[in-house]
Scaffold this active site. Structure first.
Site, short mmCIF file in Angstrom:
data_model
loop_
_atom_site.label_atom_id
_atom_site.label_comp_id
_atom_site.label_asym_id
_atom_site.label_seq_id
_atom_site.Cartn_x
_atom_site.Cartn_y
_atom_site.Cartn_z
N TYR A 106 4.60 5.98 10.42
CA TYR A 106 3.88 4.89 10.25
C TYR A 106 4.66 3.78 9.21
CZ TYR A 106 -0.57 2.53 8.88
OH TYR A 106 -1.74 1.59 8.67
N PRO A 112 -2.71 -1.00 19.25
CA PRO A 112 -2.40 -1.28 17.95
C PRO A 112 -2.57 -0.23 16.76
CG PRO A 112 -4.30 -2.43 18.77
CD PRO A 112 -3.79 -1.66 19.96
N TYR A 139 -8.79 4.64 8.44
CA TYR A 139 -8.81 4.82 9.82
C TYR A 139 -10.05 5.80 10.00
CZ TYR A 139 -4.04 2.64 10.74
OH TYR A 139 -3.22 1.44 10.89
N LYS A 148 2.50 -1.16 15.20
CA LYS A 148 3.94 -0.89 15.43
C LYS A 148 4.51 -2.27 16.15
CE LYS A 148 5.21 2.55 13.85
NZ LYS A 148 4.90 2.22 12.29
N HIS A 171 0.88 -1.12 -0.01
CA HIS A 171 -0.22 -0.08 -0.10
C HIS A 171 1.04 1.29 -0.09
CE1 HIS A 171 -3.88 -1.90 2.01
NE2 HIS A 171 -3.27 -2.57 0.83
P1 RFL Z 1 4.61 -13.04 20.58
O1 RFL Z 1 3.89 -13.05 19.33
O2 RFL Z 1 3.44 -12.82 21.76
O3 RFL Z 1 5.39 -14.25 20.67
C1 RFL Z 1 5.64 -14.57 22.10
C2 RFL Z 1 5.70 -16.20 22.06
O4 RFL Z 1 6.19 -16.63 23.34
C3 RFL Z 1 5.55 -17.79 23.50
N1 RFL Z 1 5.56 -17.99 25.26
C4 RFL Z 1 6.36 -19.05 25.89
N2 RFL Z 1 7.20 -19.79 25.18
C5 RFL Z 1 7.69 -20.82 26.15
N3 RFL Z 1 7.78 -20.48 27.65
C6 RFL Z 1 6.89 -19.81 27.98
N4 RFL Z 1 6.36 -19.49 29.44
C7 RFL Z 1 6.11 -18.65 27.10
N5 RFL Z 1 5.16 -17.75 27.27
C8 RFL Z 1 4.98 -17.27 26.25
C9 RFL Z 1 4.08 -17.46 23.23
O5 RFL Z 1 3.20 -18.69 22.91
C10 RFL Z 1 4.42 -16.63 21.97
O6 RFL Z 1 4.53 -17.75 20.86
O7 RFL Z 1 5.72 -11.94 20.76
P2 RFL Z 1 6.77 -11.07 19.75
O8 RFL Z 1 7.71 -12.16 19.25
O9 RFL Z 1 7.41 -10.16 20.74
O10 RFL Z 1 5.92 -10.28 18.78
C11 RFL Z 1 5.03 -9.31 19.04
C12 RFL Z 1 3.77 -9.20 18.24
O11 RFL Z 1 3.01 -10.51 18.26
C13 RFL Z 1 2.66 -8.07 18.63
O12 RFL Z 1 3.57 -6.92 18.99
C14 RFL Z 1 1.99 -7.63 17.34
O13 RFL Z 1 0.91 -8.70 17.45
C15 RFL Z 1 1.00 -6.60 17.84
N6 RFL Z 1 0.05 -5.93 16.87
C16 RFL Z 1 0.44 -5.42 15.62
N7 RFL Z 1 1.86 -5.39 15.37
C17 RFL Z 1 2.12 -4.63 14.00
O14 RFL Z 1 3.39 -4.44 13.98
N8 RFL Z 1 1.44 -4.46 13.41
C18 RFL Z 1 -0.04 -4.69 13.39
O15 RFL Z 1 -0.77 -4.35 12.41
C19 RFL Z 1 -0.46 -4.94 14.57
N9 RFL Z 1 -1.77 -5.26 14.72
C20 RFL Z 1 -1.25 -6.42 16.92
C21 RFL Z 1 -2.10 -6.05 15.80
C22 RFL Z 1 -1.91 -6.91 17.98
C23 RFL Z 1 -3.05 -7.22 18.10
N10 RFL Z 1 -3.56 -7.88 19.31
C24 RFL Z 1 -4.14 -9.02 19.50
C25 RFL Z 1 -2.95 -7.46 20.44
C26 RFL Z 1 -3.40 -6.16 16.10
C27 RFL Z 1 -4.06 -6.79 17.23
C28 RFL Z 1 -5.55 -6.81 17.18
C1 PHB Z 2 -4.34 -5.36 10.79
O1 PHB Z 2 -4.53 -5.46 9.55
O2 PHB Z 2 -4.53 -6.19 11.62
C2 PHB Z 2 -4.32 -3.85 11.26
C3 PHB Z 2 -3.99 -2.79 10.51
C4 PHB Z 2 -3.58 -1.55 10.98
C5 PHB Z 2 -3.73 -1.53 12.27
C6 PHB Z 2 -3.74 -2.68 13.40
C7 PHB Z 2 -4.01 -3.96 12.77
O3 PHB Z 2 -3.09 -0.10 12.92
#
Ligand code: RFL
Ligand code: PHB
Length: 390
Positions: free
Chosen positions: A383, A291, A200, A295, A72
């Site tokens: 962004y 979110p 957004y 980031k 995008h």
């Molecule tokens: P993760 O992905 O949570 O992975 C951690 C892993 O550790 C495991 N774990 C263990 N393993 C062994 N022993 C234990 N005791 C353990 N405890 C935990 C877990 O099972 C897991 O597999 O962390 P990591 O690698 O730091 O990654 C971070 C990202 O996952 C997170 O920041 C993003 O998902 C946030 N986020 C977004 N980030 C973006 O950059 N762009 C986005 O568009 C975006 N959208 C989002 C998001 C997060 C969201 N939610 C669900 C909070 C949208 C949403 C809705």
């Molecule tokens: C997504 O596509 O899951 C998404 C996009 C933008 C955001 C957060 C999540 O700011």
């Protein structure tokens, strides 16, 4: 067992770290408490910054992302019944790519296993010991049997609830938290894309975000009360609210069967110090952002880029300089992402405690940013992702 770097957590941070180290000939073992199927199916992020995309491509795992991800050039903001596009490509020369986090996970797991990498799934009772010595250890159970890994370094990539951060003595870590009065209800819907770019929307009844996953599946979010339960949100209520918040004259959101829904609350968290002795924490283990700025995953990937470089410098040159600066390099960039994510959150969500004056200011802020080249450039720069300042 013995390895050079023991990694806890097979999320984006842990898997990417293991991959980067492998490319430099450094051995690691990843411990993950969930199954491979579970980590490959959890629905989370979707937006990859240019730097994340470049890293995936430069390290040989970007092929499917380039085929299936969607680049995008711009992003849209909707308020006062109008849409305003920010052309990120024109303002910064960079773009974002929409490619789901669990697809990144699948690509990284496949690459690690194909290269003979060791990921131990379904472990339990993970604990860390001797992190302030040169031979730290990880204890865990596999199929109920107690195991131990001796390593040179431990990378705590185990998310917010994992054990790594808690192992840093409380006196040595400062944890800063902020809770927002907003929640996000996220859905996956089976329908065609409604719009070629993300929208957004700040509507008087609440925020909504239009994102996508594929030509067949769309990702939409609605601002809800963080204490709401899913059973208060029937599919009908979700569609009514989404249409109200984003439809415009002559344009209506595509709807279809909802195949997944969940609610998340919004908070910021940062642990000041991401290092203690031979333990380095990365990604959500060290910081959480709301979110709205997209980031979290990107910060996790940037952290481990710094960490991998520091570890390589140690093995190649017996030099600890970069590892000693790891926490400082990362937290500086994380604070900027915190600020951007908090700003986007405050600017886009409807705070029902606001006075009409405060709401007017919020809309005027959106208007100022989107109608000024300087404002739009500033938003776009953040962004698409800030550079790592080494
Ligand atoms: P993760 O992905 O949570 O992975 C951690 C892993 O550790 C495991 N774990 C263990 N393993 C062994 N022993 C234990 N005791 C353990 N405890 C935990 C877990 O099972 C897991 O597999 O962390 P990591 O690698 O730091 O990654 C971070 C990202 O996952 C997170 O920041 C993003 O998902 C946030 N986020 C977004 N980030 C973006 O950059 N762009 C986005 O568009 C975006 N959208 C989002 C998001 C997060 C969201 N939610 C669900 C909070 C949208 C949403 C809705
Ligand atoms: C997504 O596509 O899951 C998404 C996009 C933008 C955001 C957060 C999540 O700011």
């Amino acid at each position: 067992m013995r390895t050079q770097v023991g990694i806890i957590g097979a999320g984006p941070a842990g898997l990417m770290l293991s991959h980067l180290l492998h490319l430099q000939g450094i051995d690691s073992i990843i411990l993950e408490n969930r199954s491979r199927e579970e980590i490959e199916e959890t629905i989370r992020a979707g937006v990859l910054e240019q730097g994340t995309v470049d890293l995936l491509n430069d390290t040989g795992i970007g092929e499917r992302m380039m085929r299936e991800g969607q680049v995008h050039d711009g992003v849209e903001f909707q308020f006062n019944g109008m849409r305003h596009r920010i052309n990120m490509k024109k303002r910064t020369g960079k773009c974002i790519t929409v490619y789901a986090q669990h697809e990144v996970i699948k690509d990284l797991v496949a690459a690690r296993l194909e290269a003979g990498g060791k990921i131990i799934f379904n472990v339990s009772d993970v604990s860390l010991a001797d992190i302030d010595t040169s031979q730290p250890k990880i204890y865990f159970r596999q199929n109920g049997v107690a195991e131990e890994i001796d390593c040179d370094f431990i990378a705590g990539c185990d998310g917010y609830h994992g054990p790594s951060r808690q192992t840093i003595p409380a006196k040595k870590r400062k944890e800063i938290k902020h809770v927002y009065p907003f929640g996000w209800l996220g859905i996956l819907a089976e329908t065609a894309p409604s719009h070629p770019e993300l929208i957004y929307s700040n509507h008087e009844t609440g925020f909504a975000l239009i994102s996508t996953r594929s030509p067949e599946i769309q990702r939409y979010y609605l601002q809800v009360d963080p204490t709401d339960c899913l059973d208060e949100w029937s599919d009908d209520r979700i569609w009514t609210e989404l249409h109200k918040r984003v439809d415009m004259d002559g344009w209506s959101l595509n709807d279809g069967p909802i195949i997944q829904k969940s609610i998340v609350s919004m908070r910021s968290f940062i642990c000041e110090t991401m290092q203690y002795g031979r333990l380095f924490i990365a990604g959500d283990a060290a910081h959480i952002v709301p979110p709205t700025g997209a980031k979290g995953l990107n910060l996790a990937i940037a952290d481990v880029q710094v960490l991998a470089k520091g570890i390589v410098q140690y093995y190649d040159q017996n030099e600890l300089n970069l590892l000693e600066r790891y926490s400082q390099i990362c937290t500086r960039r994380v604070w900027k992402a915190q600020r951007f994510s908090a700003w986007m959150t405050q600017m886009l969500h409807r705070n029902f405690k606001h006075t009409p004056f405060e709401y007017g200011l919020q809309l005027a802020e959106l208007d100022s940013v989107t109608s000024s080249i300087a404002g739009a450039t500033y938003l776009a720069e953040n962004y698409v992702g800030l550079p790592i300042e080494w």
